[in-house]
Design a protein around this motif. Structure first.
Motif: not given
Length: 315
Positions: A216-229
């Motif tokens: 779950t954590v890596v999905r959040v991190l990957a999404d954050a990196a991709w969308r530049r959250v």
């Protein structure tokens, strides 16, 4: 997109490397790690480029950040007990090391996702803990993570560095080490149980934790990196579960098919009694990430530990 992951050979970092190397649009993943707690073997099977080095090495950090598009800053000197044994070392890595990363990001206008910790809250009675609460860390580790988080937010305001400070709670899952005295509760319990040994519970076991599966954590991190959250406030990275250590032992016994034998010893200095996250800010920023349920995450974790122990035993 080229992603630099500090602490990339560690538990969370290596899981993130594995996830990102198969992520659409990611051209390269670079894992920087000094191997003080990480292991280069964790990166086996990934296409991540491994660089052995420290975030205290300012020229190296500057060079790697300049070649990246996004930085996920996970490198840290972990654990409350380690910080009690050597507070200065925890400060140097967690606070000064983070400052080195932020300086490099400032010079390059780099997006940075930073791992803070639920330990910044201390033992505040309110539960669940929301991000606007006062912070009262009980240990040098908690204080050092709060300093790192504060620097990130200050760089966001003062220098317009795009930052996302995430407060991790109790992350567990494959690749988490059970081989040192300060191992987290899930790997310590699973490893002992699979070896047929009693599991050690600090205090009465009624302390509560908010467990989050590493997937779950890596999905959040990957999404954050991709969308530049980005966020100008800290964000809890946990989903509001409230499980006692005693309940965790029962759940693991159910996964293993046999009750765990527990032995209780004195509570540890610096450990908080209750830790549970308010997750409204997280779910608003990452609406497409569904957390892995604890029972499922424990099954995945036990399966990984079982394979690892059998592999070692057959060598």
């Amino acid at each position: 997109m080229r992603v630099l992951i500090t602490g990339g050979a560690g538990f969370i970092g290596a899981n993130l490397c594995a996830y990102l190397t198969g992520f659409p649009g990611v051209r390269a993943v670079v894992a920087l790690d000094d191997l003080s707690t990480g292991d280069a073997a964790n990166l086996a099977g990934t296409s991540a480029e491994f660089v052995e080095g420290s975030i205290l090495d300012r020229p190296l950090v500057a060079e790697l950040v300049a070649a990246a598009d996004t930085v996920v800053h996970l490198a840290a000197r972990p654990s409350v007990p380690m910080s009690l044994a050597d507070p200065v070392a925890s400060h140097e890595v967690n606070a000064s090391g983070t400052l080195n990363v932020l300086e490099a990001c400032r010079r390059n206008g780099m997006h940075v996702i930073l791992a803070s910790s639920s330990s910044v809250y201390g033992d505040i009675a309110m539960s669940p803990k929301h991000e606007d609460l006062a912070t009262r860390p009980l240990s040098p580790y908690g204080a050092s993570k709060l300093a790192a988080e504060a620097y990130a937010l200050a760089y966001g305001t003062a220098f317009e560095v795009p930052v996302l400070p995430l407060r991790f709670f109790n992350v567990y899952g494959p690749l988490q080490s059970a081989e040192h005295a300060y191992a987290a509760v899930v790997p310590a319990f699973v490893d002992a149980a699979l070896r047929g040994e009693p599991v050690t519970v600090f205090g009465d076991g009624e302390q509560t934790r908010d467990f989050t599966y590493v997937g779950t954590v890596v999905r959040v991190l990957a999404d954050a990196a991709w969308r530049r959250v980005v966020s100008d406030t800290p964000v809890n990275l946990a989903y509001g579960s409230r499980v006692t250590v005693n309940e965790l032992a029962v759940m693991l016994g159910e996964v293993l098919g046999t009750p765990l034998v527990t032995r209780h010893i004195a509570a540890r200095i610096g450990d908080v009694r209750h830790s549970q996250a308010a997750c409204e800010r997280l779910t608003r920023l990452f609406p497409n990430v569904d957390p892995v349920p604890l029972a499922d995450g424990l099954k995945h974790t036990v399966a990984w530990f079982d394979r690892t122990l059998n592999s070692v035993g057959n060598v």
